[in-house]
Design a protein around this motif. Structure first.
Motif, PDB file in Angstrom:
ATOM      1  N   ASP A 224       0.833  -1.209   0.000  1.00 33.03           N
ATOM      2  CA  ASP A 224       0.000   0.000   0.000  1.00 33.03           C
ATOM      3  C   ASP A 224       0.864   1.254   0.000  1.00 33.03           C
ATOM      4  OD1 ASP A 224      -2.286  -1.518  -0.052  1.00 33.03           O
ATOM      5  OD2 ASP A 224      -2.868  -1.096   2.029  1.00 33.03           O
ATOM      6  N   LEU A 225       1.969   1.213   0.741  1.00 36.95           N
ATOM      7  CA  LEU A 225       2.889   2.354   0.756  1.00 36.95           C
ATOM      8  C   LEU A 225       3.467   2.585  -0.636  1.00 36.95           C
ATOM      9  CD1 LEU A 225       4.560   4.579   2.073  1.00 36.95           C
ATOM     10  CD2 LEU A 225       6.201   2.809   2.778  1.00 36.95           C
ATOM     11  N   GLN A 226       3.883   1.527  -1.289  1.00 32.84           N
ATOM     12  CA  GLN A 226       4.457   1.657  -2.628  1.00 32.84           C
ATOM     13  C   GLN A 226       3.441   2.264  -3.599  1.00 32.84           C
ATOM     14  OE1 GLN A 226       6.146  -1.939  -4.227  1.00 32.84           O
ATOM     15  NE2 GLN A 226       6.500  -1.021  -6.226  1.00 32.84           N
ATOM     16  N   ARG A 227       2.207   1.769  -3.563  1.00 30.46           N
ATOM     17  CA  ARG A 227       1.166   2.322  -4.442  1.00 30.46           C
ATOM     18  C   ARG A 227       0.902   3.793  -4.135  1.00 30.46           C
ATOM     19  NH1 ARG A 227      -0.715  -2.823  -4.026  1.00 30.46           N
ATOM     20  NH2 ARG A 227      -2.022  -2.458  -2.203  1.00 30.46           N
ATOM     21  N   LEU A 228       0.820   4.114  -2.846  1.00 32.47           N
ATOM     22  CA  LEU A 228       0.578   5.503  -2.445  1.00 32.47           C
ATOM     23  C   LEU A 228       1.688   6.409  -2.963  1.00 32.47           C
ATOM     24  CD1 LEU A 228      -1.026   7.614  -0.726  1.00 32.47           C
ATOM     25  CD2 LEU A 228       0.492   6.988   1.169  1.00 32.47           C
ATOM     26  N   LEU A 229       2.918   5.989  -2.767  1.00 33.07           N
ATOM     27  CA  LEU A 229       4.056   6.800  -3.211  1.00 33.07           C
ATOM     28  C   LEU A 229       4.065   7.002  -4.721  1.00 33.07           C
ATOM     29  CD1 LEU A 229       7.013   5.540  -1.005  1.00 33.07           C
ATOM     30  CD2 LEU A 229       6.270   7.912  -1.260  1.00 33.07           C
ATOM     31  N   ILE A 230       3.998   5.906  -5.451  1.00 32.28           N
ATOM     32  CA  ILE A 230       4.150   5.970  -6.906  1.00 32.28           C
ATOM     33  C   ILE A 230       2.929   6.573  -7.590  1.00 32.28           C
ATOM     34  CG2 ILE A 230       4.398   4.567  -9.008  1.00 32.28           C
ATOM     35  CD1 ILE A 230       6.152   2.651  -7.269  1.00 32.28           C
ATOM     36  N   GLU A 231       1.761   6.101  -7.213  1.00 28.71           N
ATOM     37  CA  GLU A 231       0.554   6.482  -7.948  1.00 28.71           C
ATOM     38  C   GLU A 231      -0.096   7.775  -7.480  1.00 28.71           C
ATOM     39  OE1 GLU A 231      -2.060   3.099  -7.753  1.00 28.71           O
ATOM     40  OE2 GLU A 231      -0.516   1.747  -8.562  1.00 28.71           O
ATOM     41  N   ARG A 232       0.161   8.163  -6.211  1.00 28.31           N
ATOM     42  CA  ARG A 232      -0.592   9.309  -5.708  1.00 28.31           C
ATOM     43  C   ARG A 232       0.278  10.456  -5.215  1.00 28.31           C
ATOM     44  NH1 ARG A 232      -4.550   6.788  -1.756  1.00 28.31           N
ATOM     45  NH2 ARG A 232      -5.765   8.677  -1.996  1.00 28.31           N
ATOM     46  N   ILE A 233       1.368  10.173  -4.515  1.00 23.59           N
ATOM     47  CA  ILE A 233       2.194  11.268  -3.996  1.00 23.59           C
ATOM     48  C   ILE A 233       3.186  11.759  -5.050  1.00 23.59           C
ATOM     49  CG2 ILE A 233       3.939  11.919  -2.296  1.00 23.59           C
ATOM     50  CD1 ILE A 233       2.416  10.185  -0.249  1.00 23.59           C
ATOM     51  N   GLN A 234       3.975  10.849  -5.602  1.00 22.39           N
ATOM     52  CA  GLN A 234       4.961  11.265  -6.601  1.00 22.39           C
ATOM     53  C   GLN A 234       4.305  11.716  -7.902  1.00 22.39           C
ATOM     54  OE1 GLN A 234       7.490   7.783  -6.509  1.00 22.39           O
ATOM     55  NE2 GLN A 234       8.670   8.580  -4.791  1.00 22.39           N
ATOM     56  N   ALA A 235       3.033  11.417  -8.067  1.00 20.81           N
ATOM     57  CA  ALA A 235       2.297  11.866  -9.248  1.00 20.81           C
ATOM     58  C   ALA A 235       1.801  13.314  -9.118  1.00 20.81           C
ATOM     59  CB  ALA A 235       1.109  10.939  -9.500  1.00 20.81           C
ATOM     60  N   ILE A 236       1.946  13.896  -7.953  1.00 21.01           N
ATOM     61  CA  ILE A 236       1.542  15.295  -7.757  1.00 21.01           C
ATOM     62  C   ILE A 236       2.533  16.177  -8.512  1.00 21.01           C
ATOM     63  CG2 ILE A 236       1.290  17.152  -6.053  1.00 21.01           C
ATOM     64  CD1 ILE A 236       0.332  14.975  -4.052  1.00 21.01           C
ATOM     65  N   ASP A 237       2.018  16.967  -9.451  1.00 17.55           N
ATOM     66  CA  ASP A 237       2.869  17.773 -10.343  1.00 17.55           C
ATOM     67  C   ASP A 237       3.844  18.675  -9.602  1.00 17.55           C
ATOM     68  OD1 ASP A 237       1.754  16.705 -12.639  1.00 17.55           O
ATOM     69  OD2 ASP A 237       0.216  18.268 -12.786  1.00 17.55           O
ATOM     70  N   GLU A 238       3.418  19.218  -8.476  1.00 14.26           N
ATOM     71  CA  GLU A 238       4.244  20.197  -7.758  1.00 14.26           C
ATOM     72  C   GLU A 238       5.405  19.560  -6.996  1.00 14.26           C
ATOM     73  OE1 GLU A 238       0.269  21.791  -8.602  1.00 14.26           O
ATOM     74  OE2 GLU A 238       0.910  19.952  -7.613  1.00 14.26           O
ATOM     75  N   ILE A 239       5.417  18.250  -6.869  1.00 14.60           N
ATOM     76  CA  ILE A 239       6.464  17.565  -6.109  1.00 14.60           C
ATOM     77  C   ILE A 239       7.619  17.180  -7.011  1.00 14.60           C
ATOM     78  CG2 ILE A 239       7.014  15.476  -4.790  1.00 14.60           C
ATOM     79  CD1 ILE A 239       4.225  15.657  -3.556  1.00 14.60           C
ATOM     80  N   GLN A 240       8.814  17.605  -6.622  1.00 12.57           N
ATOM     81  CA  GLN A 240      10.024  17.272  -7.376  1.00 12.57           C
ATOM     82  C   GLN A 240      10.544  15.897  -6.975  1.00 12.57           C
ATOM     83  OE1 GLN A 240      13.127  20.294  -7.724  1.00 12.57           O
ATOM     84  NE2 GLN A 240      14.623  18.747  -7.128  1.00 12.57           N
ATOM     85  N   SER A 241      10.648  15.673  -5.631  1.00 10.38           N
ATOM     86  CA  SER A 241      11.140  14.380  -5.152  1.00 10.38           C
ATOM     87  C   SER A 241      10.688  14.143  -3.722  1.00 10.38           C
ATOM     88  CB  SER A 241      12.666  14.320  -5.243  1.00 10.38           C
ATOM     89  OG  SER A 241      13.250  15.293  -4.405  1.00 10.38           O
ATOM     90  N   THR A 242      10.814  12.872  -3.305  1.00  7.32           N
ATOM     91  CA  THR A 242      10.435  12.489  -1.947  1.00  7.32           C
ATOM     92  C   THR A 242      11.535  11.633  -1.336  1.00  7.32           C
ATOM     93  OG1 THR A 242       9.312  10.459  -2.667  1.00  7.32           O
ATOM     94  CG2 THR A 242       7.964  12.460  -2.509  1.00  7.32           C
ATOM     95  N   ASP A 243      11.550  11.602  -0.013  1.00  4.75           N
ATOM     96  CA  ASP A 243      12.471  10.747   0.741  1.00  4.75           C
ATOM     97  C   ASP A 243      11.640  10.114   1.849  1.00  4.75           C
ATOM     98  OD1 ASP A 243      14.756   9.566   1.743  1.00  4.75           O
ATOM     99  OD2 ASP A 243      15.548  11.400   2.645  1.00  4.75           O
ATOM    100  N   THR A 244      11.587   8.775   1.878  1.00  2.00           N
ATOM    101  CA  THR A 244      10.701   8.065   2.797  1.00  2.00           C
ATOM    102  C   THR A 244      11.479   7.385   3.913  1.00  2.00           C
ATOM    103  OG1 THR A 244       9.155   7.665   0.995  1.00  2.00           O
ATOM    104  CG2 THR A 244       8.911   6.291   2.947  1.00  2.00           C
ATOM    105  N   LEU A 245      11.027   7.587   5.137  1.00  2.00           N
ATOM    106  CA  LEU A 245      11.605   6.954   6.318  1.00  2.00           C
ATOM    107  C   LEU A 245      10.517   6.109   6.961  1.00  2.00           C
ATOM    108  CD1 LEU A 245      13.161  10.223   7.728  1.00  2.00           C
ATOM    109  CD2 LEU A 245      14.403   8.424   6.536  1.00  2.00           C
ATOM    110  N   ILE A 246      10.742   4.828   7.099  1.00  2.00           N
ATOM    111  CA  ILE A 246       9.754   3.937   7.701  1.00  2.00           C
ATOM    112  C   ILE A 246      10.023   3.836   9.201  1.00  2.00           C
ATOM    113  CG2 ILE A 246       8.879   1.572   7.777  1.00  2.00           C
ATOM    114  CD1 ILE A 246       9.470   1.397   4.778  1.00  2.00           C
TER     115      ILE A 246
END
Length: 153
Positions: A114-136
């Motif tokens: 679910d985290l992978q789907r959220l990151l790839i399909e919904r968060i990183q798909a936001i046009d205004e976001i350049q990059s993300t760094d995830t800490l579990i």
């Protein structure tokens, strides 16, 4: 400003928001009406913003908590990015920060898939976001409300 009685009332309600005003009053040798007036004063001043029920996400099947640092393409993208993040129910907290990240969010999901789907399909798909760094998060050994210790005795 708040006095010692206000601090005791706050500390008591922060420990257990369901405690009755009568119990607080009895323990502090004041009337329940005094406690009521004090609580209302703190509500009107914005010190008390409500009472919340605490839920353990793991007991509901949400086993992964993580923090995501977000770098925006441009500083002006903040309002639009924040609005899009707010629409994601998995995002439980968001902070506008200084330093490396523009936005730092807390996310709770059921599992790594679910985290992978959220990151790839919904968060990183936001046009205004350049990059993300995830800490579990592996565990949450300290969890408390601010103010209990800072209020003093």
């Amino acid at each position: 400003m708040i006095d010692n009685l206000d601090k005791v009332i706050l500390r008591t309600l922060m420990d257990n928001a369901r405690v009755s005003y009568a119990d607080i009053a009895k323990n502090n040798r004041v009337s329940p009406a005094t406690v009521h007036v004090r609580v209302e004063k703190m509500r009107k001043a914005g010190i008390i913003k409500g009472a919340k029920l605490k839920v353990d996400p793991r007991k509901l099947g949400f086993d992964v908590t993580c923090f995501i640092g977000i770098i925006l393409k441009q500083a002006g993208d903040y309002p639009r990015a924040l609005a899009k993040l707010e629409a994601l129910s998995e995002v439980t907290e968001a902070f506008y920060t200084t330093g490396q990240y523009s936005i730092f969010i807390k996310v709770v999901v059921r599992n790594i898939d679910d985290l992978q789907r959220l990151l790839i399909e919904r968060i990183q798909a936001i046009d205004e976001i350049q990059s993300t760094d995830t800490l579990i998060s592996l565990q949450n050994p300290i969890m408390r409300d601010v103010g209990l210790d800072a209020l003093g005795h």
